[in-house]
Write a protein that holds these residues in place. Structure first.
Motif, PDB file in Angstrom:
ATOM      1  N   ILE A  34      -8.699  85.592 -17.006  1.00  0.00           N
ATOM      2  CA  ILE A  34      -7.264  85.505 -16.705  1.00  0.00           C
ATOM      3  C   ILE A  34      -6.807  84.050 -16.798  1.00  0.00           C
ATOM      4  O   ILE A  34      -5.743  83.748 -17.350  1.00  0.00           O
ATOM      5  CB  ILE A  34      -6.965  86.068 -15.298  1.00  0.00           C
ATOM      6  N   TYR A  35      -7.638  83.134 -16.277  1.00  0.00           N
ATOM      7  CA  TYR A  35      -7.291  81.713 -16.344  1.00  0.00           C
ATOM      8  C   TYR A  35      -7.216  81.244 -17.800  1.00  0.00           C
ATOM      9  O   TYR A  35      -6.304  80.505 -18.185  1.00  0.00           O
ATOM     10  CB  TYR A  35      -8.323  80.883 -15.578  1.00  0.00           C
ATOM     11  N   LYS A  36      -8.174  81.670 -18.608  1.00  0.00           N
ATOM     12  CA  LYS A  36      -8.185  81.271 -20.019  1.00  0.00           C
ATOM     13  C   LYS A  36      -6.941  81.797 -20.735  1.00  0.00           C
ATOM     14  O   LYS A  36      -6.315  81.084 -21.529  1.00  0.00           O
ATOM     15  CB  LYS A  36      -9.450  81.786 -20.696  1.00  0.00           C
ATOM     16  N   LEU A  37      -6.572  83.046 -20.457  1.00  0.00           N
ATOM     17  CA  LEU A  37      -5.358  83.610 -21.034  1.00  0.00           C
ATOM     18  C   LEU A  37      -4.137  82.788 -20.640  1.00  0.00           C
ATOM     19  O   LEU A  37      -3.301  82.431 -21.480  1.00  0.00           O
ATOM     20  CB  LEU A  37      -5.188  85.053 -20.554  1.00  0.00           C
ATOM     21  N   ALA A  38      -4.036  82.464 -19.346  1.00  0.00           N
ATOM     22  CA  ALA A  38      -2.895  81.689 -18.854  1.00  0.00           C
ATOM     23  C   ALA A  38      -2.865  80.301 -19.484  1.00  0.00           C
ATOM     24  O   ALA A  38      -1.798  79.798 -19.851  1.00  0.00           O
ATOM     25  CB  ALA A  38      -2.954  81.580 -17.328  1.00  0.00           C
ATOM     26  N   PHE A  39      -4.037  79.684 -19.618  1.00  0.00           N
ATOM     27  CA  PHE A  39      -4.096  78.356 -20.216  1.00  0.00           C
ATOM     28  C   PHE A  39      -3.613  78.385 -21.663  1.00  0.00           C
ATOM     29  O   PHE A  39      -2.860  77.521 -22.114  1.00  0.00           O
ATOM     30  CB  PHE A  39      -5.521  77.807 -20.157  1.00  0.00           C
ATOM     31  N   GLN A  40      -4.054  79.406 -22.402  1.00  0.00           N
ATOM     32  CA  GLN A  40      -3.671  79.506 -23.814  1.00  0.00           C
ATOM     33  C   GLN A  40      -2.186  79.793 -23.983  1.00  0.00           C
ATOM     34  O   GLN A  40      -1.579  79.376 -24.969  1.00  0.00           O
ATOM     35  CB  GLN A  40      -4.518  80.580 -24.502  1.00  0.00           C
ATOM     36  N   MET A  41      -1.591  80.472 -23.026  1.00  0.00           N
ATOM     37  CA  MET A  41      -0.157  80.757 -23.123  1.00  0.00           C
ATOM     38  C   MET A  41       0.698  79.600 -22.617  1.00  0.00           C
ATOM     39  O   MET A  41       1.791  79.358 -23.123  1.00  0.00           O
ATOM     40  CB  MET A  41       0.184  82.037 -22.353  1.00  0.00           C
ATOM     41  N   LEU A  42       0.185  78.868 -21.622  1.00  0.00           N
ATOM     42  CA  LEU A  42       1.004  77.851 -20.954  1.00  0.00           C
ATOM     43  C   LEU A  42       0.657  76.421 -21.365  1.00  0.00           C
ATOM     44  O   LEU A  42       1.498  75.534 -21.266  1.00  0.00           O
ATOM     45  CB  LEU A  42       0.875  77.998 -19.434  1.00  0.00           C
ATOM     46  N   GLY A  43      -0.582  76.174 -21.767  1.00  0.00           N
ATOM     47  CA  GLY A  43      -0.925  74.885 -22.342  1.00  0.00           C
ATOM     48  C   GLY A  43      -1.366  73.797 -21.402  1.00  0.00           C
ATOM     49  O   GLY A  43      -1.680  72.698 -21.848  1.00  0.00           O
ATOM     50  N   ASN A  44      -1.429  74.045 -20.097  1.00  0.00           N
ATOM     51  CA  ASN A  44      -1.968  73.016 -19.211  1.00  0.00           C
ATOM     52  C   ASN A  44      -2.623  73.666 -18.000  1.00  0.00           C
ATOM     53  O   ASN A  44      -2.283  74.786 -17.614  1.00  0.00           O
ATOM     54  CB  ASN A  44      -0.901  72.002 -18.794  1.00  0.00           C
ATOM     55  N   SER A  45      -3.570  72.965 -17.438  1.00  0.00           N
ATOM     56  CA  SER A  45      -4.426  73.546 -16.408  1.00  0.00           C
ATOM     57  C   SER A  45      -3.681  73.826 -15.106  1.00  0.00           C
ATOM     58  O   SER A  45      -3.979  74.807 -14.416  1.00  0.00           O
ATOM     59  CB  SER A  45      -5.616  72.629 -16.133  1.00  0.00           C
ATOM     60  N   GLU A  46      -2.718  72.979 -14.751  1.00  0.00           N
ATOM     61  CA  GLU A  46      -1.999  73.173 -13.485  1.00  0.00           C
ATOM     62  C   GLU A  46      -1.194  74.466 -13.503  1.00  0.00           C
ATOM     63  O   GLU A  46      -1.275  75.284 -12.576  1.00  0.00           O
ATOM     64  CB  GLU A  46      -1.075  71.972 -13.227  1.00  0.00           C
ATOM     65  N   ASP A  47      -0.420  74.678 -14.564  1.00  0.00           N
ATOM     66  CA  ASP A  47       0.363  75.909 -14.669  1.00  0.00           C
ATOM     67  C   ASP A  47      -0.547  77.121 -14.806  1.00  0.00           C
ATOM     68  O   ASP A  47      -0.252  78.192 -14.274  1.00  0.00           O
ATOM     69  CB  ASP A  47       1.318  75.836 -15.865  1.00  0.00           C
ATOM     70  N   ALA A 128      -7.317  71.070 -32.162  1.00  0.00           N
ATOM     71  CA  ALA A 128      -6.879  71.894 -31.041  1.00  0.00           C
ATOM     72  C   ALA A 128      -5.470  71.505 -30.600  1.00  0.00           C
ATOM     73  O   ALA A 128      -4.640  72.362 -30.291  1.00  0.00           O
ATOM     74  CB  ALA A 128      -7.857  71.758 -29.878  1.00  0.00           C
ATOM     75  N   GLU A 129      -5.192  70.199 -30.580  1.00  0.00           N
ATOM     76  CA  GLU A 129      -3.852  69.754 -30.206  1.00  0.00           C
ATOM     77  C   GLU A 129      -2.833  70.222 -31.234  1.00  0.00           C
ATOM     78  O   GLU A 129      -1.713  70.615 -30.890  1.00  0.00           O
ATOM     79  CB  GLU A 129      -3.813  68.231 -30.079  1.00  0.00           C
ATOM     80  N   MET A 130      -3.213  70.224 -32.490  1.00  0.00           N
ATOM     81  CA  MET A 130      -2.315  70.662 -33.544  1.00  0.00           C
ATOM     82  C   MET A 130      -2.034  72.163 -33.442  1.00  0.00           C
ATOM     83  O   MET A 130      -0.903  72.621 -33.666  1.00  0.00           O
ATOM     84  CB  MET A 130      -2.934  70.328 -34.900  1.00  0.00           C
ATOM     85  N   VAL A 131      -3.063  72.934 -33.081  1.00  0.00           N
ATOM     86  CA  VAL A 131      -2.862  74.375 -32.875  1.00  0.00           C
ATOM     87  C   VAL A 131      -1.854  74.597 -31.760  1.00  0.00           C
ATOM     88  O   VAL A 131      -0.950  75.429 -31.879  1.00  0.00           O
ATOM     89  CB  VAL A 131      -4.211  75.062 -32.529  1.00  0.00           C
ATOM     90  N   TRP A 132      -2.002  73.823 -30.668  1.00  0.00           N
ATOM     91  CA  TRP A 132      -1.064  73.988 -29.556  1.00  0.00           C
ATOM     92  C   TRP A 132       0.356  73.589 -29.966  1.00  0.00           C
ATOM     93  O   TRP A 132       1.328  74.249 -29.607  1.00  0.00           O
ATOM     94  CB  TRP A 132      -1.519  73.177 -28.344  1.00  0.00           C
ATOM     95  N   ARG A 133       0.486  72.530 -30.735  1.00  0.00           N
ATOM     96  CA  ARG A 133       1.812  72.114 -31.217  1.00  0.00           C
ATOM     97  C   ARG A 133       2.438  73.223 -32.055  1.00  0.00           C
ATOM     98  O   ARG A 133       3.644  73.488 -31.959  1.00  0.00           O
ATOM     99  CB  ARG A 133       1.709  70.829 -32.031  1.00  0.00           C
ATOM    100  N   ALA A 134       1.621  73.876 -32.874  1.00  0.00           N
ATOM    101  CA  ALA A 134       2.123  74.973 -33.699  1.00  0.00           C
ATOM    102  C   ALA A 134       2.558  76.145 -32.823  1.00  0.00           C
ATOM    103  O   ALA A 134       3.631  76.727 -33.041  1.00  0.00           O
ATOM    104  CB  ALA A 134       1.047  75.418 -34.686  1.00  0.00           C
TER     105      ALA A 134
END
Length: 205
Positions: A34-47, A128-134
């Motif tokens: 669940i945490y990994k899913l949230a991280f991939q959707m939101l992009g940062n560990s705090e959120d 990885a940063e480029m994937v997130w930017r996309a």
């Protein structure tokens, strides 16, 4: 110890009868994904951590409404996706903060500079940063379907159950989402390789 061998549905029944230890086991089983899913959707560990906590709080509060029409995990991921969507609507656009969730993040520790090659580590981080930017440039619906299918690895049937959509709709959305991602990726790649224009009348002599 015996409870650890019980199915999710059996633990749900125990939790609904007031066994908080049973629900703790459900959290333990599903927290990382669940945490990994949230991280991939939101992009940062705090959120991601906030969304994960909210997901389990909501699941506990709504446990009496779980009827077993789908698996507990599907029901839980549906709550997680909706929680992340709510958070994305509330929050401003977030910047890429980390390569992976904290416990999987590879830091530039001197011990890592022998194997693998540090250039490979840097290239992986940049990619990885480029994937997130996309992903940030895509719509919420597009990002969501890519995360579930291509990053989380759910089947069409599982995603259909999580999003409460027909399987055919999932397939068509994924096809459009992949095409949209490819276009954004091409654009970002061109920006990366395009040489900076040197100002006219510069210092070069």
């Amino acid at each position: 110890m015996q409870d650890e061998r019980l199915s999710d549905e059996a633990l749900v029944l125990k939790a609904r009868r007031g066994d908080t230890g049973a629900f703790d086991l459900l959290i333990e089983r599903h927290y990382k994904r669940i945490y990994k899913l949230a991280f991939q959707m939101l992009g940062n560990s705090e959120d991601a951590a906030d969304a994960t906590q909210d997901t389990f709080v909501k699941a506990f509060e709504q446990l009496r409404y779980f009827r077993g029409a789908s698996s507990f995990s599907t029901w839980l991921y549906r709550i997680a996706v909706n929680t992340c969507k709510d958070m994305m609507r509330r929050n401003r656009t977030v910047a890429f903060s980390q390569l992976q969730p904290e416990n999987e993040h590879t830091e530039f520790d001197p011990a890592t500079l022998v194997e693998p090659n540090p250039d490979e580590i840097l290239a992986k981080r940049e990619r990885a940063e480029m994937v997130w930017r996309a992903l940030q440039k895509l719509s919420e619906e597009t990002r969501q379907i890519l995360v579930l299918c291509d990053m989380q690895g759910f089947s069409y049937a599982e995603v259909a159950a999580i999003l409460n959509l027909p399987e055919g709709t999932v397939k068509s959305r994924l096809h459009r989402a992949r095409n949209a991602f490819k276009e954004v990726w091409k654009s970002l790649t061109r920006e990366q390789i395009m040489p900076s224009e040197r100002p006219k009348g510069g210092d070069e002599k």
